[in-house]
Design an enzyme around this catalytic site. Structure first.
Site, PDB file in Angstrom:
ATOM      1  N   SER A  17       0.666  -4.125   4.768  1.00  0.00           N
ATOM      2  CA  SER A  17      -0.185  -4.110   5.974  1.00  0.00           C
ATOM      3  C   SER A  17       0.152  -5.318   6.830  1.00  0.00           C
ATOM      4  CB  SER A  17      -1.660  -4.181   5.584  1.00  0.00           C
ATOM      5  OG  SER A  17      -2.442  -4.437   6.726  1.00  0.00           O
ATOM      6  N   TYR A  26      -8.015  -7.800   0.482  1.00  0.00           N
ATOM      7  CA  TYR A  26      -6.977  -6.846   0.914  1.00  0.00           C
ATOM      8  C   TYR A  26      -5.705  -7.585   1.373  1.00  0.00           C
ATOM      9  CZ  TYR A  26      -5.235  -2.868   3.782  1.00  0.00           C
ATOM     10  OH  TYR A  26      -4.495  -1.857   4.348  1.00  0.00           O
TER      11      TYR A  26
END
Ligand code: NAP
Length: 244
Positions: free
Chosen positions: A138, A151
């Site tokens: 990401s 995350y």
């Protein structure tokens, strides 16, 4: 029946980015095993893929299930030569409010699952002297986003893991790369309210969210022979949100 086509395993293929990746790999001529967390999700994939693949149930937090699934694929179709580690969720919160369970769950679903799945398919790839491991990271592994410490840490870990593995496996012609998507229109980002979406768009040079197909196109390239000399890298697909 062992497949003549190369077998690709895509985790989290039931929705969003994973669904687009699975369809693209089918178009590219692979036999695709796509996973979902439920029986009904796996059945839908089996129907949608027809003779070009099959659905399977997998919770990537379950190491024994990973082992059993890959053994089953190897026995029925042949070795997994393309692995796309895509499955994932977010459990956002400011660190002061983040529970240890939410930390562990995100690290398990993202980082530990990538470790387990990659390790499990390496034997088949080594024997075939060919392999493609493509990990969906990401932009937040590079670009700070408050509320995503768990995350971001998991995704940054996946990228560092991929570089080590790329070095370890390069001599066997196994490549290991990451794709770092920016804001992609899926159920994951649909949870964001309109105001946040507007602010996000303003930060993107192309001024819009990306589509799952944008990530599928990048996977298609990294899986192909055109990318045979690319390993240990991160391909940013973010519309100019973050420029490395
Ligand atoms: P999504 O639409 O929410 O889909 C998530 C997928 O992961 C589903 O197929 C889901 O299966 C599966 N999944 C969830 N928990 C799982 C578990 N424990 N075990 C196995 N599979 C599980 O998400 P997405 O937006 O497509 O995201 C896909 C990947 O891209 C993720 O790794 C995410 O971190 C990354 N990413 C997304 C964006 C974005 O803007 N969307 C940006 C950067 C990175 P079920 O359908 O069975 O629940």
């Amino acid at each position: 029946m062992t497949q003549e086509r190369k077998v690709a395993l895509v985790t989290g293929a039931s929705r969003g980015i994973g669904a687009a990746i699975a369809q693209q790999l089918i178009q590219d001529g692979y036999f695709v095993v796509g996973t979902a967390t439920s029986e009904s999700g796996a059945e839908k994939l089996t129907t949608a893929f027809a003779e070009n693949g099959t659905g399977a149930v997998l919770d990537v937090r379950d190491g024994a299930a990973i082992d059993a699934l890959v053994s089953d694929i190897e026995q029925k179709y042949g070795p997994v030569l393309i692995l796309v580690n895509n499955a994932g969720i977010t459990k956002d919160n400011l660190l002061l409010r983040m529970s240890e369970d939410d930390w562990d769950d995100i690290l398990n679903i993202h980082l530990k699952a990538v470790f387990r799945l990659s390790k499990r398919v390496l034997k088949g790839m080594t024997k075939a002297r060919f392999g493609r491991i493509i990990n969906i990271s990401s932009v937040v592994a590079h670009f700070a986003n408050p509320g995503q410490a768990n995350y971001s840490a998991a995704k940054a870990g996946i990228e560092a893991f991929s570089r080590s593995l790329a070095k370890e496996m390069g001599s066997r012609q196994i490549t290991v790369n990451c794709i770092a998507p920016g804001f992609i229109a899926t159920e994951m980002t649909a949870e964001l309210n309109e105001d946040i979406r507007k602010k996000m768009n303003e930060q993107v040079a192309l001024n819009r969210f990306g589509e799952p197909q944008d990530i599928a196109n990048a996977v298609s390239f990294l899986a192909s022979d055109k990318a045979s000399y690319i390993t240990g890298t991160v391909l940013h697909v973010n519309g100019g949100l973050y420029m490395a």
